[in-house]
Design a protein around this motif. Sequence first.
Motif, PDB file in Angstrom:
ATOM      1  N   ARG A  52      19.212  30.386  10.237  1.00 14.57           N
ATOM      2  CA  ARG A  52      18.560  29.488  11.179  1.00 14.57           C
ATOM      3  C   ARG A  52      19.026  28.044  10.978  1.00 14.57           C
ATOM      4  O   ARG A  52      19.044  27.542   9.854  1.00 14.57           O
ATOM      5  CB  ARG A  52      17.045  29.585  11.017  1.00 14.57           C
ATOM      6  N   TRP A  53      19.398  27.404  12.074  1.00 14.09           N
ATOM      7  CA  TRP A  53      19.827  26.008  12.086  1.00 14.09           C
ATOM      8  C   TRP A  53      21.022  25.751  11.165  1.00 14.09           C
ATOM      9  O   TRP A  53      21.211  24.628  10.676  1.00 14.09           O
ATOM     10  CB  TRP A  53      18.676  25.061  11.692  1.00 14.09           C
ATOM     11  N   LEU A  56      23.449  22.845  12.135  1.00 16.02           N
ATOM     12  CA  LEU A  56      22.940  21.508  11.840  1.00 16.02           C
ATOM     13  C   LEU A  56      23.035  21.201  10.356  1.00 16.02           C
ATOM     14  O   LEU A  56      23.469  20.107   9.958  1.00 16.02           O
ATOM     15  CB  LEU A  56      21.485  21.399  12.303  1.00 16.02           C
TER      16      LEU A  56
END
Length: 222
Positions: A52-53, A56
């Motif tokens: 997840r993410w 980023l």
Amino acid sequence: MPLPVASVVAILLAGLLAALSPRMLARLPEPTGEPEPDMPPKIPYAELAGARWLGLWLALPAMVLAGVAAATISEPALLPVWVPIAAATPVLAWVDWKVHLLPYLIVAPLYVVTWLLTGLGALLMRDASVLLGALIGNVLVFGFYFVLALIGPMGYGDVRLSAVVGVGLGPLGLVATYYGVFFGLCIGAVVGLVLVRGRLGRNIPIAFGPYLLLGAFAAVWV
């Protein structure tokens, strides 16, 4: 291009490339052959890329590393060399930490791109010594880690990655090249002692790739 503008472009480009790196990671073929003894089970690259993410979280340190290079490299023509290195460092660290592998299909293209950008920098500067410095750095750093792999537990993925570091540091001078190797070994040794003999209290394989790369950026900073 004015240096502040070039710095901003370098930082943003490194962040963008790092943010896109999970897509490349998800498409990598899995390594073949039997796993080494005492190694944890291999996590599929696609599973690693699906965190997840992740884009980023990889982009942020890549931008910081590119910012370090932009703030300290005085020759603008050499700054592009460090953009793909900064972009690749977080994803290589992520994979190495999780599965103790440095994917050849990431390291090999990074090596080629590093040489191409070094050649472009030498052309823009009209200075053949840039290429000579890169060659010397390549040979010295790769040779040093190759010997370590022969006499110790160093993985050959780390040896391949060391060639990238040598090409990047070589044009910055022998002092920077020396410090890149020195800092990488120091960071790896400290973390290794903590993991193996510290609170975790158990023998575990050490992912050296992240420290090798961080040592290079520490040398650039110094």
